[in-house]
Structure formats: C-alpha cells, structure tokens
Motif scaffolding. Structure first.
Motif, PDB file in Angstrom:
ATOM      1  N   TYR A  39     -19.019 -52.237  21.823  1.00 25.68           N
ATOM      2  CA  TYR A  39     -17.615 -52.418  22.219  1.00 25.68           C
ATOM      3  C   TYR A  39     -16.896 -51.077  22.288  1.00 25.68           C
ATOM      4  O   TYR A  39     -16.035 -50.856  23.154  1.00 25.68           O
ATOM      5  CB  TYR A  39     -16.905 -53.363  21.241  1.00 25.68           C
ATOM      6  CG  TYR A  39     -17.380 -54.794  21.369  1.00 25.68           C
ATOM      7  CD1 TYR A  39     -16.962 -55.583  22.438  1.00 25.68           C
ATOM      8  CD2 TYR A  39     -18.272 -55.333  20.451  1.00 25.68           C
ATOM      9  CE1 TYR A  39     -17.410 -56.890  22.574  1.00 25.68           C
ATOM     10  CE2 TYR A  39     -18.727 -56.635  20.584  1.00 25.68           C
ATOM     11  CZ  TYR A  39     -18.301 -57.405  21.643  1.00 25.68           C
ATOM     12  OH  TYR A  39     -18.758 -58.695  21.789  1.00 25.68           O
ATOM     13  N   ALA A  99     -12.148 -55.286  23.044  1.00 30.36           N
ATOM     14  CA  ALA A  99     -13.094 -56.221  22.442  1.00 30.36           C
ATOM     15  C   ALA A  99     -12.582 -57.653  22.456  1.00 30.36           C
ATOM     16  O   ALA A  99     -13.353 -58.596  22.278  1.00 30.36           O
ATOM     17  CB  ALA A  99     -13.408 -55.799  21.007  1.00 30.36           C
ATOM     18  N   LYS A 102     -12.297 -61.735  27.062  1.00 32.12           N
ATOM     19  CA  LYS A 102     -13.336 -62.759  27.170  1.00 32.12           C
ATOM     20  C   LYS A 102     -14.563 -62.266  27.936  1.00 32.12           C
ATOM     21  O   LYS A 102     -15.704 -62.421  27.494  1.00 32.12           O
ATOM     22  CB  LYS A 102     -12.753 -63.993  27.853  1.00 32.12           C
ATOM     23  CG  LYS A 102     -13.728 -65.132  28.094  1.00 32.12           C
ATOM     24  CD  LYS A 102     -12.988 -66.345  28.665  1.00 32.12           C
ATOM     25  CE  LYS A 102     -13.937 -67.482  29.005  1.00 32.12           C
ATOM     26  NZ  LYS A 102     -14.698 -67.212  30.241  1.00 32.12           N
ATOM     27  N   ARG A 105     -16.614 -59.700  25.975  1.00 32.27           N
ATOM     28  CA  ARG A 105     -17.376 -60.303  24.883  1.00 32.27           C
ATOM     29  C   ARG A 105     -18.592 -61.060  25.415  1.00 32.27           C
ATOM     30  O   ARG A 105     -19.681 -60.997  24.840  1.00 32.27           O
ATOM     31  CB  ARG A 105     -16.488 -61.226  24.037  1.00 32.27           C
ATOM     32  CG  ARG A 105     -15.332 -60.519  23.364  1.00 32.27           C
ATOM     33  CD  ARG A 105     -14.820 -61.262  22.149  1.00 32.27           C
ATOM     34  NE  ARG A 105     -15.757 -61.145  21.035  1.00 32.27           N
ATOM     35  CZ  ARG A 105     -15.852 -60.102  20.228  1.00 32.27           C
ATOM     36  NH1 ARG A 105     -15.083 -59.062  20.399  1.00 32.27           N
ATOM     37  NH2 ARG A 105     -16.732 -60.083  19.243  1.00 32.27           N
ATOM     38  N   GLU A 106     -18.403 -61.777  26.505  1.00 32.09           N
ATOM     39  CA  GLU A 106     -19.522 -62.547  27.080  1.00 32.09           C
ATOM     40  C   GLU A 106     -20.667 -61.630  27.485  1.00 32.09           C
ATOM     41  O   GLU A 106     -21.833 -61.909  27.216  1.00 32.09           O
ATOM     42  CB  GLU A 106     -19.043 -63.354  28.284  1.00 32.09           C
ATOM     43  CG  GLU A 106     -18.195 -64.568  27.904  1.00 32.09           C
ATOM     44  CD  GLU A 106     -17.629 -65.286  29.113  1.00 32.09           C
ATOM     45  OE1 GLU A 106     -17.719 -64.744  30.243  1.00 32.09           O
ATOM     46  OE2 GLU A 106     -17.087 -66.401  28.938  1.00 32.09           O
ATOM     47  N   VAL A 109     -22.303 -60.101  24.270  1.00 29.70           N
ATOM     48  CA  VAL A 109     -23.075 -61.120  23.537  1.00 29.70           C
ATOM     49  C   VAL A 109     -24.392 -61.395  24.245  1.00 29.70           C
ATOM     50  O   VAL A 109     -25.448 -61.532  23.607  1.00 29.70           O
ATOM     51  CB  VAL A 109     -22.260 -62.419  23.365  1.00 29.70           C
ATOM     52  CG1 VAL A 109     -23.161 -63.559  22.883  1.00 29.70           C
ATOM     53  CG2 VAL A 109     -21.132 -62.203  22.362  1.00 29.70           C
ATOM     54  N   ASP A 127     -18.458 -61.294  15.080  1.00 27.49           N
ATOM     55  CA  ASP A 127     -18.764 -62.670  15.469  1.00 27.49           C
ATOM     56  C   ASP A 127     -20.271 -62.930  15.523  1.00 27.49           C
ATOM     57  O   ASP A 127     -20.733 -63.750  16.293  1.00 27.49           O
ATOM     58  CB  ASP A 127     -18.145 -62.973  16.849  1.00 27.49           C
ATOM     59  CG  ASP A 127     -18.697 -62.056  17.942  1.00 27.49           C
ATOM     60  OD1 ASP A 127     -19.416 -61.088  17.614  1.00 27.49           O
ATOM     61  OD2 ASP A 127     -18.413 -62.303  19.126  1.00 27.49           O
ATOM     62  N   ASP A 180      -8.309 -58.745  15.106  1.00 25.93           N
ATOM     63  CA  ASP A 180      -9.636 -59.374  15.021  1.00 25.93           C
ATOM     64  C   ASP A 180      -9.563 -60.834  14.579  1.00 25.93           C
ATOM     65  O   ASP A 180     -10.304 -61.681  15.073  1.00 25.93           O
ATOM     66  CB  ASP A 180     -10.542 -58.594  14.049  1.00 25.93           C
ATOM     67  CG  ASP A 180     -10.959 -57.244  14.605  1.00 25.93           C
ATOM     68  OD1 ASP A 180     -10.924 -57.071  15.840  1.00 25.93           O
ATOM     69  OD2 ASP A 180     -11.319 -56.363  13.807  1.00 25.93           O
ATOM     70  N   ASP A 186     -13.514 -65.623  20.206  1.00 24.14           N
ATOM     71  CA  ASP A 186     -14.426 -65.250  19.120  1.00 24.14           C
ATOM     72  C   ASP A 186     -13.758 -64.448  18.005  1.00 24.14           C
ATOM     73  O   ASP A 186     -14.142 -63.308  17.708  1.00 24.14           O
ATOM     74  CB  ASP A 186     -15.613 -64.432  19.668  1.00 24.14           C
ATOM     75  CG  ASP A 186     -16.354 -65.164  20.767  1.00 24.14           C
ATOM     76  OD1 ASP A 186     -16.270 -66.405  20.809  1.00 24.14           O
ATOM     77  OD2 ASP A 186     -17.018 -64.495  21.583  1.00 24.14           O
TER      78      ASP A 186
END
Length: 217
Positions: A39, A99, A102, A105-106, A109, A127, A180, A186
């Motif tokens: 990130y 971070a 969406k 993060r996708e 991940v 997460d 956060d 998440d």
C-alpha cells in the motif's frame, strides 16, 4: 516446516507487526509478505504521478499500469527499487487515504492471495485475518498504546536518520487509527478467532516466542 500453514498478523500502525513477522518467517523458514509496503508503494506511485486519492479515474489507470514486485526485504514499482522512499514521512501521512480505496484494496488483496497459494506464509497488515487469509490456521492481533507506538516509530526514525517530532508522530498514529478502524472498505477489526497480544510491555523476543509457541502447539 513440511505442513503448509498460514499465519495472519493484524494490528494498528506501529504495533510491531512487520518486525515480528520477519523474525518468525526466518525462524519457521516460511514466506513473509509485508502487505503494508504494498500500500505504501502504491501511495508512492500515486504521489509521484500527482494523482490524488479522490481521483478515481486515474487511480484505476495507475492500478492497471503498476507492476509490484516484492523480493525479500525490497519492493519494486515498475522496476524501480522504492524500499527507502516508501518509508518517508509524506507516505506515512497519505497511505491511509489510498489504502482505503476499494479498487486499490481489491488489487492488493488479489496479489497477496496469489503469492500465498500453495506455500506457508506469514502476512501482516490491517485485514489479513478478516479478508486476505480468512481461513488462516493462526490469527494474531498485535496492539499497544498509541503513546508506545509513537515512541517506537520515533526511535525507528532516529535510527534511519529522520528527525520527526514525537508529538507529530503521535498525532499521525491517532489519525491513522481512526482512518483504519472507520474506513468503509475492509476496516481494521479484531477477528473473533484471533489471539490478541498487547505488546506495550513486551520485548520483541517475548512476542516472537509467544507466537511460535502457539504455532508449534
């Protein structure tokens, strides 16, 4: 270690997750993945390209064009080693915003899950137990007071030759905690099946031994 295991370590900024995870990876001879650096690397990439966190169209373009490579303790963005740059103060101040997106993060991940397929891994982040490795055999949530975490970050900066006032670091950590825990995508949570470790009064060796003893049963 012959059996494949996944270890997830979550917790707020400055709780010591990365330091502990690196040591455990070496002791157990398993792969370590520093998700936070990913990130940070994207944040660096966005800032270098003058793309603000609310510029969704260009954020998506950056995600399509970024090539992230993790090699041991180093991270590369499109072939450039950015290991030092991602620890600068401007990244500290902005990483939570990027971070929280969406699409970011996708993408991260998916990369993290791909790396962890078919091998024993230890990951740390916000997460990991809740999203990235929900079926991890071992989940830990590392915590410490904001003041203790700010003190650690301050001393870490001194070692790296960076002079950042303690009060500024404490304010930044409290802000990151808020971001956060309250982001829509998440958020940082304590998983029901996670072992919570308050590291405020523990040494690094004590935390490492505690986790390894849990893993080894």
């Amino acid at each position: 270690m012959s059996k494949i295991i996944n270890i997830a370590i979550d917790g707020p900024a400055g709780s010591g997750k990365s330091t502990i995870a690196k040591i455990i990876a070496k002791k157990l001879n398993i792969t370590y993945l520093d998700t936070g650096s990913m990130y940070r690397a994207f944040t660096y990439y966005a800032l270098e390209n003058n793309v603000e966190s609310d510029d969704k169209e260009n954020i998506i373009k950056l995600l399509e064009n970024i090539d992230l490579v993790l090699d041991k303790d180093e991270i590369f963005v499109n072939g450039k080693n950015v290991t030092k740059e991602i620890r600068f103060e401007n990244i500290d101040k902005n990483v939570s915003k990027y971070a929280a997106i969406k699409e970011v993060r996708e993408r991260m991940v998916n990369i993290q899950r791909d790396i962890s397929k078919g091998k024993s891994v230890i990951m740390d982040g916000r997460d990991i137990g809740s999203v990235v490795l929900p079926n991890a055999e071992f989940k830990f949530y590392m915590d410490a007071s904001a003041e203790e975490r700010a003190k650690r970050r301050y001393l870490q900066n001194i070692e790296r030759g960076k002079e950042v006032p303690y009060d500024d670091i404490l304010e930044d950590i409290r802000l990151r905690d808020e971001n956060d825990k309250n982001r829509e995508v998440d958020p940082l949570v304590v998983c029901e099946d996670a072992t919570v470790i308050d590291t405020s009064d523990m040494t690094i060796d004590e935390v490492v031994d505690f986790i390894i003893n849990k893993v080894n049963g």
